[in-house]
Design an enzyme around this catalytic site. Sequence first.
Site, short mmCIF file in Angstrom:
data_model
loop_
_atom_site.label_atom_id
_atom_site.label_comp_id
_atom_site.label_asym_id
_atom_site.label_seq_id
_atom_site.Cartn_x
_atom_site.Cartn_y
_atom_site.Cartn_z
N CYS A 112 11.56 36.75 35.27
CA CYS A 112 11.53 38.04 34.44
C CYS A 112 10.50 38.78 34.53
O CYS A 112 9.46 38.69 33.76
CB CYS A 112 12.22 37.70 33.04
SG CYS A 112 12.55 39.36 32.35
N GLU B 294 20.10 32.04 34.67
CA GLU B 294 19.25 31.46 33.90
C GLU B 294 18.23 32.15 33.38
O GLU B 294 17.54 32.34 34.30
CB GLU B 294 19.42 29.91 33.94
CG GLU B 294 18.25 29.03 32.89
CD GLU B 294 16.95 28.91 33.41
OE1 GLU B 294 16.39 28.04 32.56
OE2 GLU B 294 16.58 29.48 34.13
N ARG C 258 17.77 27.90 26.36
CA ARG C 258 17.89 28.84 27.36
C ARG C 258 18.84 29.50 27.37
O ARG C 258 19.94 29.42 26.96
CB ARG C 258 18.04 27.81 28.94
CG ARG C 258 16.63 27.26 29.15
CD ARG C 258 15.16 28.03 29.55
NE ARG C 258 14.29 27.41 29.76
CZ ARG C 258 13.45 27.28 29.01
NH1 ARG C 258 13.20 27.46 27.83
NH2 ARG C 258 12.30 26.51 29.53
N ARG D 212 15.41 22.22 24.37
CA ARG D 212 15.21 23.26 25.39
C ARG D 212 16.06 24.37 25.14
O ARG D 212 17.38 24.01 25.50
CB ARG D 212 15.46 22.56 26.65
CG ARG D 212 14.75 23.42 27.86
CD ARG D 212 15.00 22.76 29.14
NE ARG D 212 14.56 23.37 30.13
CZ ARG D 212 13.16 23.16 30.65
NH1 ARG D 212 12.27 22.60 29.64
NH2 ARG D 212 12.66 23.83 31.56
#
Length: 323
Positions: free
Chosen positions: A78, A116, A162, A160
């Site tokens: 990103c 993702e 995401r 985690r």
Amino acid sequence: MIKDTIKVFEGFAGYGGASFGLKRSGLKYKIVGYSEFDKDASELYEFNFPKIKNWGDITAIKEKKLPDFDLFTGGFPCQPFSTVGKRQGELDTRGTLFGDIIRICEYKKPQYILLENVKGLCVGKQKPTFEKILSELDRIGYDTRFAILNSKNYGVPQNRERLWIFGYRGTLPKDFNIVPPEVPLTKRLSDFLDKNPDPELYRSQAQIDRIKELHGIVKFDVPEPLCYDYYNRKLRTDAICMTVTPPEHNVIRIVEPIKNGKERVRKLSLDEHFRLMGFIMEDDYKEIKFPPTQDYTRLGRRAGNGWDVNLVGLLIKHIFSQL
């Protein structure tokens, strides 16, 4: 569940998180190509999935030359989007890696897109960027759904989180839900650790004493192997590992019960890195194979930047069962 074979183009492929996840999903699929710029990641991918063309740097791909595919996957970096026009102040995806996803998918028109990113993309200062991503997907014809999913809620003891985005060319069913049913966590961190860790992984007493001095710890004394979060100076007592990160971040330590009067603190092994990313890593069968040319840091980096293949398999199966 879709019965026809789905042709897949795996963007930002890494070690092939989408490929491994698709194998788990039970879906009929064929990888028609992938894109990966990093040499180590490309070597690891090729070692496990030979004879699949790597189209290289996504910014250099000529979309007209790509084979047809039904599903585009990618865990895209990103980058900050530039603003165009002082008056409009709109975010512009052109010139960013997400812009290349739009460029390719606008031309190739795959039926499905699975993306993702980190949780932070959809909150706070990044939220306008996220909203622009959704609007761009809508502009080129995709109905989207998104969710933040955590590995620990799907059978792997790793915290985690995401962000997952699914795009469907057309209109999704009204009752479509991207979130798979959660899988109760029946195993603890200790179940994902090596039975006989390499002695080289262990920290010396001097190193352990230094950590205790810096972090104000009296003694590393635990009833079972637990994760020590070096960054937050916190021992996780829930038997869950903190987010697996590249080794150079140097934030994960495994604390084992005292043995023969000695404290035991060590790094994760490579098998443990990948086991916590959802892979089967046993003595007689390893789901992902390591090229002999790559060392601990290079392979560990791939795990830290990869997809939890257990979660991906469940997610893909859940998504396509509704279509």
